[in-house]
Design an enzyme around this catalytic site. Structure first.
Site, PDB file in Angstrom:
ATOM      1  N   ASP A  80       0.877  -1.272  -0.095  1.00 38.05           N
ATOM      2  CA  ASP A  80      -0.095  -0.025  -0.017  1.00 38.05           C
ATOM      3  C   ASP A  80       0.810   1.386   0.045  1.00 38.05           C
ATOM      4  OD1 ASP A  80      -2.371   1.727   0.020  1.00 38.05           O
ATOM      5  OD2 ASP A  80      -2.934   0.896   2.203  1.00 38.05           O
ATOM      6  N   ASP A 102      -3.111   2.182  -6.096  1.00 44.34           N
ATOM      7  CA  ASP A 102      -1.856   2.231  -5.326  1.00 44.34           C
ATOM      8  C   ASP A 102      -1.860   1.174  -4.148  1.00 44.34           C
ATOM      9  OD1 ASP A 102      -3.803   3.522  -3.826  1.00 44.34           O
ATOM     10  OD2 ASP A 102      -2.343   4.069  -2.466  1.00 44.34           O
ATOM     11  N   GLU A 103      -2.492   0.192  -4.315  1.00 41.64           N
ATOM     12  CA  GLU A 103      -2.747  -0.984  -3.287  1.00 41.64           C
ATOM     13  C   GLU A 103      -2.949  -2.526  -3.975  1.00 41.64           C
ATOM     14  OE1 GLU A 103      -5.700  -1.655   0.303  1.00 41.64           O
ATOM     15  OE2 GLU A 103      -5.901   0.097  -1.122  1.00 41.64           O
TER      16      GLU A 103
END
Lengths: 471, 377
Positions: A80, A174-175
């Site tokens: 993350d 983003d994860e």
């Protein structure tokens, strides 16, 4: 089976002696180890770290691999990015580094990301901008989002992930969850892989990332949450219960504000409380959710990491810095999202027979609209045309207010047909074009070539540009 | 209403119309056959509102009148009557008594006046075309009409009349058939997109016509074709029978564009040998895709099929190839449909790249052309 016995069993099935330990001693202060550390493992780990120091590609130094891991030995990493949009802005504009930065719209907007410099003041993402500005220090900088820059970083991130495993389940730009169970032979223990991933993200993207490593998804995710910012948290197999025990029940997957209230009402504050509760009693109080929470509290989460090629749908969505009211404002975002989805479709080797448009208004009312295609597609333009038409119909209804979020999802996914059509010359041309665009994106980055309207999603007003230059 | 009719003539007339009646229609009248008796004899008619058919049969009409009777039942009961004269009488309550010898049926009907008015061909100029040509043109093209009636423009056949040439083109989106015949004396210019069901009924009409007249010498073996206007309806007429159909109200794809103007390779092989090998090898092809792989060099064609669930098969036949060696995949059904409709000794496959459309043509004739999209293999 008592929980103590259960735990013992799981530890003994984990091939510690064979693959070395997952558990190295961590010298960085942000890397914390949960669970018992054995001196032997520490020693091995230290020497390996030293050895790694001299290696240009630490990913390739792996201990000898002698046994295929059993299913119970799954190793999952949750990566993350920290304050992703804000970190990208700080990376791209040196003037922002070390300063409190909020990404979002200035007027009637929400906070999309808050840099770590501004978080001590209580600023959080999804907070109304007005409230954030009241809390933030005087030198706070508010930056308009540049979605294309985030997408470009996300693509690079994906390439880094793809270098260690093909079992990648993206949760957002983003994860992602990575199942590295099968990667250990090549790249070493899961914690070493996680460390190496973070290093590559730091070296190549110049962005901070946090990671959690565990045997199951939800523990890995809590791990990365607790490791933030810029940290790594490893939960060894068998240590899940002891890791989870002190945490609030609100961290359990499936517990929202209402369930949290109910759990509190029956005296369950921590995950430990839940794990000690008689599962029959829990199920009586909460229904099937009770049994689910009890399993989670024991660190059991059977959900596999589902890569795009097996997913039921592939989607992209963005929350805007400020609500967008007009179709002209929304369309470039939908276009960008459709192109992102199509690129992931092509990467996963599948085509979609349908597309879903998701809209969320400023007051969090959600609606979705769906179109199905006669011929399945992986062409972003086809997806975009369909969602644009659905948006136009919503506008005709006159019920469309300012939007907080739009999303585009490809659904009804299937393998591409082996029988092309005679009159698909247009689709064949599109496929050739997409192949060329993908090749350019792979070589020069996803932002290297973009449709002109998508460029608008990042356009700065002249005043904003001046303000940025003055900083 | 009362008439006496020969049983076999009555069965023949009923069989010509009953298949057009819409037996599942929400409009009860459409499940019926209209029977009209007047001085000229008995006229039978049925329609599903797209397609309409009328058939005439000689009868001894004692009392004129009209009635609509359930299509399936009237056909079924008349078929089982003893040969000879059939007497049909209809009372005021639209109940029909149908009788031959001692066998007797009473069928309840509906007023003939409720039946929709059918298109009238009397003012339409019909072009006479030999039944053999119509039958052959349909046989060469009907297999590539789309069976999907949600795509009406593909579930149809394009009849093009250009001067002396009658051309029929069909495509289901994956393959295309184009067949043409020179009709001497014809001079027409029109394009008619005819729905698949009408094409099948026209085929029945011409096949029946050819079978009847095979041993008889009397009467011309022709079918009249003509449209009331470019919007339709279109009429097909033979002695004692008229078929009419609405035209498809959608554009046929611009088919000329998908016919390759030039290809890199020409494979020539015996039609029957290729057909036989394809039928055999495709037994182990996947049911869903029916894919076969053709590998051709200058003298041989290797035909293979593989299916992880069943197994594999292969065969080799003589072939000649002009151009570089080629490996290409096809849905075997697309090839066998065309090969079995053709009659020539040899066929030519004209190919380019492995994903470019290929053509199939009879050797020595230029009146048929099939275009087939290859499969990814």
């Amino acid at each position: 089976m008592s929980s103590a016995r259960h735990r013992h069993d799981e530890r003994s099935t984990f091939p510690q002696a064979v693959t070395g330990a997952w558990s190295h001693a961590f010298e960085r202060p942000t890397e914390r180890l949960v669970g018992p550390q054995q001196p032997e493992q520490q020693r091995v780990a230290r020497s390996r770290q030293r050895a790694n120091h001299d290696e240009p590609r630490p990913l390739l130094t792996a201990p000898p691999y002698t046994r295929a891991p059993a299913m119970t030995d799954r190793a999952i990493i949750h990566v993350d990015m920290d304050a992703f949009y804000a970190s990208v802005e700080q990376r791209d504009d040196p003037a922002l580094r070390g300063r409190p930065v909020i990404v979002g719209g200035r007027h009637r907007g929400v906070v999309l990301a808050a840099s770590y410099e501004v978080r001590p003041y209580g600023v959080r993402s999804a907070m109304p901008m007005a409230q954030a500005l009241r809390l933030a220090p005087r030198d706070v900088v508010v930056v308009r989002p540049r979605f294309a820059a985030y997408v470009a970083a996300s693509e690079r991130l994906h390439e880094i992930f793809a270098a260690v495993t093909d079992l990648i389940e993206p949760l957002s730009l983003d994860e992602a969850f990575l199942d590295v169970t099968g990667s250990r032979a090549l790249f070493g223990e899961p914690d070493a892989i996680a460390r190496s991933l973070r290093q590559r993200i730091r070296d190549e993207l110049h962005l901070p990332a946090s990671a959690g490593v565990a045997r199951v998804k939800f523990v890995a995710k809590i791990g990365s949450d607790l490791a933030k910012p810029d940290g790594l948290r490893v939960v060894l197999p068998g240590d899940e219960r002891c890791f989870l025990a002190p945490l609030s029940v609100a961290r359990l997957w499936g517990v929202g504000p209402r369930t949290h209230e109910r759990l509190r009402a029956i005296g369950l504050e921590t995950i430990d409380d839940v794990s000690r509760r008689d599962p029959v009693a829990l199920e009586r109080d909460l229904g099937p959710l009770g049994a689910h929470l009890h399993r989670l509290a024991h660190g059991l989460d059977p959900r596999p990491v589902t890569p795009d090629r097996e997913a039921k749908s592939i989607g992209a969505e963005d929350t805007f810095g400020e609500d967008l009211a007009t179709r002209e404002d929304l369309l470039p975002h939908l276009h960008a999202q459709a192109l992102r989805v199509a690129r992931r479709l092509r990467r996963s080797g599948r085509v979609a027979r349908g597309v879903v448009l998701k809209l969320k208004t400023g007051d969090f009312e959600s609606r979705t609209r769906r179109t199905t295609f006669r011929a399945a597609t992986d062409d972003g333009q086809v997806l975009y045309d369909a969602v644009a038409e659905m948006l136009a119909r919503e506008h005709e209804d006159g019920r469309l207010g300012p939007m907080r979020l739009t999303g585009v999802s490809a659904v009804l996914l299937e393998a591409p047909t082996v029988q092309p059509g005679l009159f698909d010359a247009g689709a064949r041309r599109a496929a050739k074009l997409n192949g060329a665009l993908d090749a350019i994106a792979n070589r020069f980055g996803v932002g290297a070539l973009r449709p002109a309207d998508v460029l608008d999603t990042d356009r700065e007003t002249p005043r904003e540009e001046v303000r940025r230059r003055e900083r | 209403m009362e008439f006496v009719v020969n049983k076999r003539e009555f069965v023949r007339a009923l069989s010509r119309v009953q298949s057009v009646a819409d037996k599942k229609s929400a409009m009860p009248i459409l499940t019926n056959v209209l029977i009209v008796a007047d001085a000229s004899g008995v006229r039978l008619a049925a329609t599903d509102l797209t397609l309409a058919v009328t058939a005439h049969c000689k009868a001894d009409v004692r009392k004129g009148g009209t009635v609509a009777l359930p299509a399936r039942h009237v056909f079924d009961v008349v078929k089982v009557l003893p040969d000879g004269d059939v007497t049909v009488t209809v009372e005021k309550n639209f109940s029909a008594r149908i009788k031959s010898g001692k066998r007797r049926f009473d069928l309840s009907g509906m007023p003939g006046e409720d039946f929709p008015t059918l298109p009238d061909p009397s003012k339409v100029t019909l072009t006479l075309i030999p039944a053999d040509d119509v039958a052959e043109l349909i046989a060469l093209t009907q297999f590539s009409m789309s069976p999907d009636d949600t795509r009406p423009h593909l579930s149809a056949a394009l009849f093009e009349m250009a001067g002396e040439v009658l051309r029929v083109v069909t495509t289901d989106g994956h393959r295309l058939s184009k067949a043409e015949r020179k009709i001497s004396g014809m001079n027409a210019q029109s394009k008619l997109l005819i729905p698949a069901k009408a094409v099948h009924e026209l085929k029945r009409m011409v096949d029946e016509l050819r079978a009847e007249k095979k041993d008889a010498t009397s009467g011309p073996l022709t079918v009249g074709i003509g449209a009331a206007s470019s919007q339709g309806p279109v009429f097909f007429q033979r002695d004692g029978m008229t078929l009419s159909s609405k035209l498809v109200d959608a554009a046929f794809p611009s088919y000329e564009q998908v016919i390759p103007s030039a290809t890199d390779r020409t494979v020539t092989a015996s039609r029957t040998a290729l057909l036989d090998a394809l039928r055999a090898v495709s037994l182990v092809a996947s049911d869903r895709t029916s894919g076969v792989k053709l590998q051709v060099n200058s003298s041989r064609m290797l035909i293979t099929s593989e299916n992880p669930e069943i197994g594999a098969g292969s065969d080799e036949i003589d072939a000649s190839l002009q151009g570089p060696d080629v490996t290409i995949g096809f849905n075997s059904k697309y090839l066998t449909d065309a090969l079995s409709a053709l009659t020539s000794e040899e066929v030519a496959l004209e190919l380019s790249g492995e994903l470019d459309p290929g053509m199939i043509k009879p050797v020595g004739r230029d009146d048929y052309l099939g275009v087939i999209m290859p499969m990814r293999i």
